[in-house]
Design an enzyme around this catalytic site. Sequence first.
Site, PDB file in Angstrom:
ATOM      1  N   GLU A 128       0.822  -1.207   0.000  1.00 38.03           N
ATOM      2  CA  GLU A 128       0.000   0.000   0.000  1.00 38.03           C
ATOM      3  C   GLU A 128       0.859   1.261   0.000  1.00 38.03           C
ATOM      4  O   GLU A 128       0.503   2.278  -0.612  1.00 38.03           O
ATOM      5  CB  GLU A 128      -0.913  -0.017   1.239  1.00 38.03           C
ATOM      6  CG  GLU A 128      -1.820   1.179   1.415  1.00 38.03           C
ATOM      7  CD  GLU A 128      -3.047   1.155   0.521  1.00 38.03           C
ATOM      8  OE1 GLU A 128      -2.870   1.097  -0.715  1.00 38.03           O
ATOM      9  OE2 GLU A 128      -4.163   1.206   1.064  1.00 38.03           O
ATOM     10  N   THR A 181      -3.647  10.323  -3.945  1.00 37.49           N
ATOM     11  CA  THR A 181      -3.617  10.130  -2.491  1.00 37.49           C
ATOM     12  C   THR A 181      -2.526  10.972  -1.837  1.00 37.49           C
ATOM     13  O   THR A 181      -2.747  11.601  -0.795  1.00 37.49           O
ATOM     14  CB  THR A 181      -3.401   8.647  -2.154  1.00 37.49           C
ATOM     15  OG1 THR A 181      -4.461   7.883  -2.735  1.00 37.49           O
ATOM     16  CG2 THR A 181      -3.397   8.421  -0.655  1.00 37.49           C
TER      17      THR A 181
END
Length: 309
Positions: A128, A181
Amino acid sequence: MNEIRVFSPATVANVNCGFDVLGFALDGLGDEMVLRKVPQKGITITRIEGADLPYEAKENVVGVAGLAMIEALDLDFGFEIEIYKNIRLGSGVGSSAASAAGIVFGINQFLEKPLTNLELTAFGMKGEAVASGNEHADNVAPCIYGGFTLITGYEPLKIVSLPVPEELYVTIIHPHITIKTKEARAILPKEVSLQNAIKQTGNLAGLIAGLYEADYELIGTSTQDFLVEPYRKNLIPDFDFYKETALKNGGLAFGISGSGPSMFTLSKGNKNAGNVELALKEALKTKNMKSDSYVSPVSKHGNRILEQN
């Protein structure tokens, strides 16, 4: 067993009042991955469909998470991987987490002594970090555990599975804009006021209590964000208009899914969730914004095996 096909669900992270600590899994929407055991140690990505992603393992979320697990366990075999992306990249519903969770879940099926969900989450977080710039578990954990998950600590990692009320549904609306993000994290303040911190912790506690009690009114009133939404909503044109629309048409709570641009609405029952979807789609049309939408119960299941040979 030499080959396995796994499903890895889309997820909603933060859930407004639980920045970086709370998330839940969706039902039906997700990625698929085929793992083929081979004698050569390491990860070889042989096929990618649905997204333009690197085949080099050390540059791919799947490869980074998988290699971390293989090296830590000192496995004497490796895997050929096929990736089938059904979650749009950068959509805000855990595309990178689905990849990271899918690979570690898949590898776990080939181990004589399988790892725990907590251990798998820790490896998934390493993948991630490739996409977001830091290791966080609020998408990876619900991918692996299913349902709602609460991260009560990162050092060491601690995760609690929370109950899912039977009639709790989610509507996802994904406007066709791009939010990265890393950029969405960069706009957040480094410090927050004590007053807002108190409000936020109260809401997080209220939401958790609402889940345990299946108290839909408490879930709705508690799912509010005083710390992150005031900054990130500016990345989504007409956010307040969409929020008002959702809450007027049967929604309990509305917010940004992860770092966006997808937005989520929690509702009691499929009918209310469907009404919210129709109203939001019409609202986005009036703003000339193209979008995709999805209605789902909050899933009690995470990664699962689809086929094995």
